[in-house]
Design an enzyme around this catalytic site. Structure first.
Site, PDB file in Angstrom:
ATOM      1  N   HIS A  51     -18.508 -32.113  51.087  1.00 26.76           N
ATOM      2  CA  HIS A  51     -18.858 -33.110  52.104  1.00 26.76           C
ATOM      3  C   HIS A  51     -20.021 -32.614  52.951  1.00 26.76           C
ATOM      4  O   HIS A  51     -20.224 -31.409  53.065  1.00 26.76           O
ATOM      5  CB  HIS A  51     -17.707 -33.305  53.098  1.00 26.76           C
ATOM      6  CG  HIS A  51     -16.392 -33.657  52.498  1.00 26.76           C
ATOM      7  ND1 HIS A  51     -15.911 -34.946  52.488  1.00 26.76           N
ATOM      8  CD2 HIS A  51     -15.430 -32.900  51.926  1.00 26.76           C
ATOM      9  CE1 HIS A  51     -14.703 -34.962  51.939  1.00 26.76           C
ATOM     10  NE2 HIS A  51     -14.389 -33.734  51.582  1.00 26.76           N
ATOM     11  N   TYR A  52     -20.701 -33.542  53.621  1.00 27.14           N
ATOM     12  CA  TYR A  52     -21.485 -33.149  54.795  1.00 27.14           C
ATOM     13  C   TYR A  52     -20.868 -33.794  56.017  1.00 27.14           C
ATOM     14  O   TYR A  52     -20.178 -34.812  55.928  1.00 27.14           O
ATOM     15  CB  TYR A  52     -22.981 -33.430  54.657  1.00 27.14           C
ATOM     16  CG  TYR A  52     -23.455 -34.853  54.439  1.00 27.14           C
ATOM     17  CD1 TYR A  52     -22.998 -35.927  55.200  1.00 27.14           C
ATOM     18  CD2 TYR A  52     -24.434 -35.109  53.483  1.00 27.14           C
ATOM     19  CE1 TYR A  52     -23.483 -37.210  55.014  1.00 27.14           C
ATOM     20  CE2 TYR A  52     -24.928 -36.392  53.285  1.00 27.14           C
ATOM     21  CZ  TYR A  52     -24.452 -37.429  54.055  1.00 27.14           C
ATOM     22  OH  TYR A  52     -24.932 -38.687  53.862  1.00 27.14           O
ATOM     23  N   THR A  53     -21.104 -33.165  57.193  1.00 27.58           N
ATOM     24  CA  THR A  53     -20.350 -33.573  58.379  1.00 27.58           C
ATOM     25  C   THR A  53     -20.986 -34.708  59.170  1.00 27.58           C
ATOM     26  O   THR A  53     -20.300 -35.366  59.950  1.00 27.58           O
ATOM     27  CB  THR A  53     -20.184 -32.387  59.348  1.00 27.58           C
ATOM     28  OG1 THR A  53     -21.488 -31.913  59.708  1.00 27.58           O
ATOM     29  CG2 THR A  53     -19.381 -31.262  58.725  1.00 27.58           C
ATOM     30  N   GLU A 115     -16.473 -28.815  54.018  1.00 23.10           N
ATOM     31  CA  GLU A 115     -17.434 -29.553  54.848  1.00 23.10           C
ATOM     32  C   GLU A 115     -18.642 -28.661  55.139  1.00 23.10           C
ATOM     33  O   GLU A 115     -18.478 -27.492  55.479  1.00 23.10           O
ATOM     34  CB  GLU A 115     -16.801 -29.981  56.178  1.00 23.10           C
ATOM     35  CG  GLU A 115     -15.785 -31.103  56.062  1.00 23.10           C
ATOM     36  CD  GLU A 115     -16.409 -32.503  56.058  1.00 23.10           C
ATOM     37  OE1 GLU A 115     -17.658 -32.624  56.081  1.00 23.10           O
ATOM     38  OE2 GLU A 115     -15.611 -33.471  56.037  1.00 23.10           O
TER      39      GLU A 115
HETATM   40 ZN   LIG Z   1     -16.946 -36.632  53.265  1.00 23.20          ZN
END
Ligand SMILES: [Zn+2]
Length: 294
Positions: A51-53, A115
């Protein structure tokens, strides 16, 4: 000490009869995990989701440590030697949400979430899709240049962490995915600038197609002869959830876009074309039958 605990428990049984107590006259049975062992088993963790935050260090930390979303690991935008472990791997982190991949749904149950602090879409482009002309040009989807680059040290940390997790849990390459891959109509992270190809080539992480296979499928006639249900089936075969409508509706475009974010990020058309078709077929040729569905 043991005697004390027993007498405390007994006292509680007498004073709180409704809580349900083990009778002291019943024998304690022993769990024997040595005498017999089964061979049909595998790890519970099957998928790694990146993910990116969409936020800076402070905001990401606050959201992931105090809110009702979390991840197992957090990689800050910080030039240090730390990778933060926020949730033990044996517990569920709340990072995946609705969606599915490779026949599995409720992915919080069977995945590790990582993340990475990154803004996602560059703030100067965040409202770009509200501009009618640009929206038409990019089909309503953000093009490559709208995404923010990751820092080099973040990629190195991701590489080390994912290599370790994949090895420990024996995770198949195609089950190392982005959030968008499992929830294409809700999510676009980790976005077009996440270097999947580099991670594959430099660190042996995740899935990538063979160039020769792609060339094999760069055949305009074959592409044009393929029906929509056939192409959708090819997406399904790789692992994507896609509807079985006989058209390229919005939800189907979302899947194409998620696929391109991962496997051809500089070619984000969100429409089905020869290039995307060839990459998809090449991936299926290489990774067919590598799922562990037991
Ligand atoms: Zn995500």
């Amino acid at each position: 000490m043991a005697k004390n605990i027993t007498s405390i428990a007994l006292a509680m049984c007498l004073t709180l009869p409704l809580i349900g107590c083990v009778s002291t006259t019943e024998p304690r049975y022993i769990i024997d995990s040595q005498t017999y062992q089964a061979t049909g088993k595998s790890e519970r963790i099957k998928t790694i989701i990146l993910h990116y935050t969409v936020g800076d260090n402070a905001r990401s930390l606050k959201q992931l440590t105090t809110g009702n979303v979390s991840s197992h690991y957090l990689i800050l935008n910080e030039d240090d030697d730390k990778i933060y472990n926020l949730v033990p791997e044996s517990e569920r982190a709340w990072h995946a949400g609705d969606g599915g991949f490779a026949g599995r749904t409720i992915l919080n149950d069977t995945s590790i979430g990582i993340e990475i602090v990154n803004n996602g879409i560059d703030p100067k482009y965040r409202n770009a899709l509200k501009n009618a002309a640009l929206k038409a040009e990019v089909q309503g989807y953000h093009p490559y240049k709208h995404y923010v680059e990751f820092e080099e040290i973040q990629i190195k940390k991701v590489a080390q962490l994912v290599q370790d997790l994949a090895l420990r849990y024996d995770i198949s390459p195609k089950n190392i995915i982005g959030h968008a891959d499992m929830a294409p109509s809700r999510k676009i992270d980790p976005g077009a600038k996440f270097p999947w190809q580099r991670l594959y080539e430099q660190y042996g992480i995740g899935a990538w197609y063979n160039q020769q296979d792609k060339q094999l499928f760069m055949n305009q006639d074959k592409f044009e002869a393929a029906t929509i249900p056939e192409i959708k089936q090819a997406f399904r075969e790789y692992g994507y959830q896609i509807n079985d409508s006989d058209e390229w509706d919005k939800a189907s475009h979302d899947v194409i876009y998620a696929f391109q974010l991962h496997f051809s990020p500089q070619h984000l058309t969100a429409t089905m074309d020869l290039e995307t078709y060839a990459v998809l077929k090449a991936l299926n040729k290489k990774y067919a039958g590598t799922d562990d569905f037991y």
